[in-house]
Design a protein around this motif. Structure first.
Motif, PDB file in Angstrom:
ATOM      1  N   SER A   1      -0.707   3.777   1.151  1.00  0.00           N
ATOM      2  CA  SER A   1      -1.296   3.113   2.313  1.00  0.00           C
ATOM      3  C   SER A   1      -0.232   2.657   3.291  1.00  0.00           C
ATOM      4  O   SER A   1      -0.542   2.247   4.416  1.00  0.00           O
ATOM      5  CB  SER A   1      -2.121   1.902   1.853  1.00  0.00           C
ATOM      6  N   ASN A   2       1.027   2.731   2.895  1.00  0.00           N
ATOM      7  CA  ASN A   2       2.127   2.359   3.789  1.00  0.00           C
ATOM      8  C   ASN A   2       2.511   3.487   4.734  1.00  0.00           C
ATOM      9  O   ASN A   2       3.288   3.286   5.666  1.00  0.00           O
ATOM     10  CB  ASN A   2       3.355   1.946   2.980  1.00  0.00           C
TER      11      ASN A   2
ATOM     12  N   ASP B   1       9.954   0.399 -10.069  1.00  0.00           N
ATOM     13  CA  ASP B   1      10.157   1.392  -9.020  1.00  0.00           C
ATOM     14  C   ASP B   1       8.887   2.214  -8.799  1.00  0.00           C
ATOM     15  O   ASP B   1       8.488   2.462  -7.655  1.00  0.00           O
ATOM     16  CB  ASP B   1      11.320   2.314  -9.398  1.00  0.00           C
ATOM     17  N   ALA B   2       8.239   2.615  -9.870  1.00  0.00           N
ATOM     18  CA  ALA B   2       7.015   3.419  -9.765  1.00  0.00           C
ATOM     19  C   ALA B   2       5.862   2.606  -9.179  1.00  0.00           C
ATOM     20  O   ALA B   2       5.097   3.101  -8.347  1.00  0.00           O
ATOM     21  CB  ALA B   2       6.638   3.975 -11.134  1.00  0.00           C
ATOM     22  N   LEU B   3       5.741   1.351  -9.586  1.00  0.00           N
ATOM     23  CA  LEU B   3       4.623   0.523  -9.126  1.00  0.00           C
ATOM     24  C   LEU B   3       4.656   0.263  -7.627  1.00  0.00           C
ATOM     25  O   LEU B   3       3.609   0.077  -7.001  1.00  0.00           O
ATOM     26  CB  LEU B   3       4.605  -0.807  -9.875  1.00  0.00           C
ATOM     27  N   ARG B   4       5.842   0.239  -7.049  1.00  0.00           N
ATOM     28  CA  ARG B   4       5.941  -0.006  -5.608  1.00  0.00           C
ATOM     29  C   ARG B   4       5.106   0.996  -4.812  1.00  0.00           C
ATOM     30  O   ARG B   4       4.566   0.674  -3.759  1.00  0.00           O
ATOM     31  CB  ARG B   4       7.406   0.054  -5.152  1.00  0.00           C
ATOM     32  N   GLU B   5       4.984   2.206  -5.342  1.00  0.00           N
ATOM     33  CA  GLU B   5       4.160   3.205  -4.666  1.00  0.00           C
ATOM     34  C   GLU B   5       2.791   3.351  -5.322  1.00  0.00           C
ATOM     35  O   GLU B   5       1.775   3.461  -4.630  1.00  0.00           O
ATOM     36  CB  GLU B   5       4.869   4.561  -4.654  1.00  0.00           C
ATOM     37  N   LEU B   6       2.760   3.333  -6.640  1.00  0.00           N
ATOM     38  CA  LEU B   6       1.493   3.562  -7.358  1.00  0.00           C
ATOM     39  C   LEU B   6       0.400   2.579  -6.949  1.00  0.00           C
ATOM     40  O   LEU B   6      -0.774   2.946  -6.845  1.00  0.00           O
ATOM     41  CB  LEU B   6       1.727   3.465  -8.868  1.00  0.00           C
ATOM     42  N   GLU B   7       0.781   1.328  -6.721  1.00  0.00           N
ATOM     43  CA  GLU B   7      -0.224   0.307  -6.426  1.00  0.00           C
ATOM     44  C   GLU B   7      -0.665   0.315  -4.964  1.00  0.00           C
ATOM     45  O   GLU B   7      -1.525  -0.471  -4.574  1.00  0.00           O
ATOM     46  CB  GLU B   7       0.310  -1.071  -6.827  1.00  0.00           C
ATOM     47  N   THR B   8      -0.099   1.223  -4.169  1.00  0.00           N
ATOM     48  CA  THR B   8      -0.489   1.301  -2.758  1.00  0.00           C
ATOM     49  C   THR B   8      -1.294   2.565  -2.455  1.00  0.00           C
ATOM     50  O   THR B   8      -1.634   2.818  -1.294  1.00  0.00           O
ATOM     51  CB  THR B   8       0.757   1.299  -1.846  1.00  0.00           C
ATOM     52  N   LEU B   9      -1.616   3.366  -3.463  1.00  0.00           N
ATOM     53  CA  LEU B   9      -2.223   4.670  -3.222  1.00  0.00           C
ATOM     54  C   LEU B   9      -3.676   4.570  -2.763  1.00  0.00           C
ATOM     55  O   LEU B   9      -4.456   3.767  -3.278  1.00  0.00           O
ATOM     56  CB  LEU B   9      -2.135   5.539  -4.483  1.00  0.00           C
ATOM     57  N   VAL B  10      -4.003   5.415  -1.804  1.00  0.00           N
ATOM     58  CA  VAL B  10      -5.371   5.488  -1.275  1.00  0.00           C
ATOM     59  C   VAL B  10      -5.749   6.954  -1.097  1.00  0.00           C
ATOM     60  O   VAL B  10      -4.904   7.844  -1.113  1.00  0.00           O
ATOM     61  CB  VAL B  10      -5.502   4.757   0.085  1.00  0.00           C
TER      62      VAL B  10
ATOM     63  N   LYS C   1       1.828   6.525   7.588  1.00  0.00           N
ATOM     64  CA  LYS C   1       1.093   6.555   8.861  1.00  0.00           C
ATOM     65  C   LYS C   1      -0.338   7.009   8.637  1.00  0.00           C
ATOM     66  O   LYS C   1      -1.297   6.394   9.145  1.00  0.00           O
ATOM     67  CB  LYS C   1       1.797   7.466   9.850  1.00  0.00           C
ATOM     68  N   MET C   2      -0.526   8.074   7.865  1.00  0.00           N
ATOM     69  CA  MET C   2      -1.869   8.586   7.595  1.00  0.00           C
ATOM     70  C   MET C   2      -2.665   7.610   6.750  1.00  0.00           C
ATOM     71  O   MET C   2      -3.847   7.416   6.938  1.00  0.00           O
ATOM     72  CB  MET C   2      -1.791   9.956   6.900  1.00  0.00           C
ATOM     73  N   GLY C   3      -1.983   6.968   5.790  1.00  0.00           N
ATOM     74  CA  GLY C   3      -2.659   6.002   4.920  1.00  0.00           C
ATOM     75  C   GLY C   3      -3.143   4.788   5.681  1.00  0.00           C
ATOM     76  O   GLY C   3      -4.209   4.237   5.382  1.00  0.00           O
ATOM     77  N   LYS C   4      -2.384   4.367   6.675  1.00  0.00           N
ATOM     78  CA  LYS C   4      -2.778   3.203   7.483  1.00  0.00           C
ATOM     79  C   LYS C   4      -3.953   3.507   8.388  1.00  0.00           C
ATOM     80  O   LYS C   4      -4.732   2.628   8.726  1.00  0.00           O
ATOM     81  CB  LYS C   4      -1.573   2.755   8.322  1.00  0.00           C
ATOM     82  N   GLN C   5      -4.099   4.768   8.772  1.00  0.00           N
ATOM     83  CA  GLN C   5      -5.174   5.142   9.691  1.00  0.00           C
ATOM     84  C   GLN C   5      -6.519   5.264   8.992  1.00  0.00           C
ATOM     85  O   GLN C   5      -7.543   5.229   9.627  1.00  0.00           O
ATOM     86  CB  GLN C   5      -4.827   6.477  10.368  1.00  0.00           C
ATOM     87  N   ASP C   6      -6.471   5.453   7.662  1.00  0.00           N
ATOM     88  CA  ASP C   6      -7.722   5.679   6.938  1.00  0.00           C
ATOM     89  C   ASP C   6      -8.619   4.425   6.947  1.00  0.00           C
ATOM     90  O   ASP C   6      -8.146   3.330   6.762  1.00  0.00           O
ATOM     91  CB  ASP C   6      -7.419   6.073   5.488  1.00  0.00           C
TER      92      ASP C   6
END
Length: 257
Positions: free
Chosen positions: A249-250, A229-238, A252-257
């Motif tokens: 990164s999922n 459960d934690a990895l689903r978000e932890l591995e997408t962080l930017v 809206k702001m993360g996708k724009q970066d």
């Protein structure tokens, strides 16, 4: 449509003798803005129907802003036993009049995750030296005391920008030591705490990911669930320049970066 007896709320604080200031009038107003939809939502959380009015948290927050701070009304609303009245009670409480014995009395009455989180976010974290509760409750046998410990970790990590690395490491140690938990509301809070630690910066993200992978490799179903459960978000962080903390990164702001 706003109830006439609440027209005096625009000024903030008021005494219990003013319009809309009594327990009776407050409960009547909550019933007036209630709906079956929200009552059903509350009952689904396990709150007995007789203790539910059926008001959204958004509306409760709006009402709290109109009422302002009133500890005496807060005490009276809590004593009604209504779930929504307890949420409102927390939001209008006078933090200067609250001690840890008072918090313990509230916690003994908690029977839902949202009320637990309300107490943590709106009362406990505003108290001096509250951090000892994290260490006292992290392995508590009572569901919402233990959830509160990890809710407090998550909230502290988000709001304390100067949190020492040593403190973060202590929180990770608590998560590692006491995460083998099968109660859903506690498991979710542990995952939440781990994810919020990971969002602090890239160093914390790495530590959180390492621990999450360790959980995934465990023979314990509970640990494996928390890790995944934690990895689903932890591995997408930017990192984005608009935020001091990492975001997914999922988003809206993360996708724009």
């Amino acid at each position: 449509m706003e109830d006439k007896m609440f027209t005096g709320f625009g000024t903030g604080n008021f005494s219990e003798t003013e319009a809309g200031g009594t327990k009776k009038e407050t409960i009547e107003y909550l019933y007036k803005i209630s709906s079956d939809k929200f009552k059903n939502n509350v009952v689904k959380m396990g709150i007995p129907e007789e203790n539910s009015i059926g008001v959204s948290t958004k509306d409760i927050r709006k009402l709290a802003k109109k009422i302002g701070v009133s500890q005496s009304l807060s005490n009276e609303l809590w004593a009604t036993g209504y779930h929504e009245a307890k949420l409102l009670s927390v939001l209008i409480a006078d933090i200067s009049m609250i001690n840890f014995a008072y918090i313990d009395r509230l916690m003994k009455d908690v029977a839902s995750w949202d009320l637990c989180d309300h107490i943590c976010k709106n009362l406990i974290v505003k108290m001096p030296n509250y951090e000892h509760l994290i260490f006292e409750w992290c392995d508590d046998s009572r569901t919402y005391y233990k959830r509160a410990a990890y809710c407090l970790i998550a909230t502290t990590v988000v709001h304390n920008k100067n949190l020492a690395t040593e403190t973060i490491d202590k929180y990770l140690y608590l998560i590692k030591s006491y995460a083998d938990e099968d109660r859903p509301h506690v498991k979710k809070a542990i995952s939440w705490a781990l994810r919020e630690i990971g969002k602090k910066d890239f160093c914390c993200q790495e530590k959180a990911i390492i621990l999450a992978h360790e959980f995934c490799e465990s023979s314990s179903r509970n640990l494996a669930w928390i890790g995944k459960d934690a990895l689903r978000e932890l591995e997408t962080l930017v990192s984005v320049k608009e935020r001091s903390r990492l975001i997914t990164s999922n988003s809206k702001m993360g996708k724009q970066d």
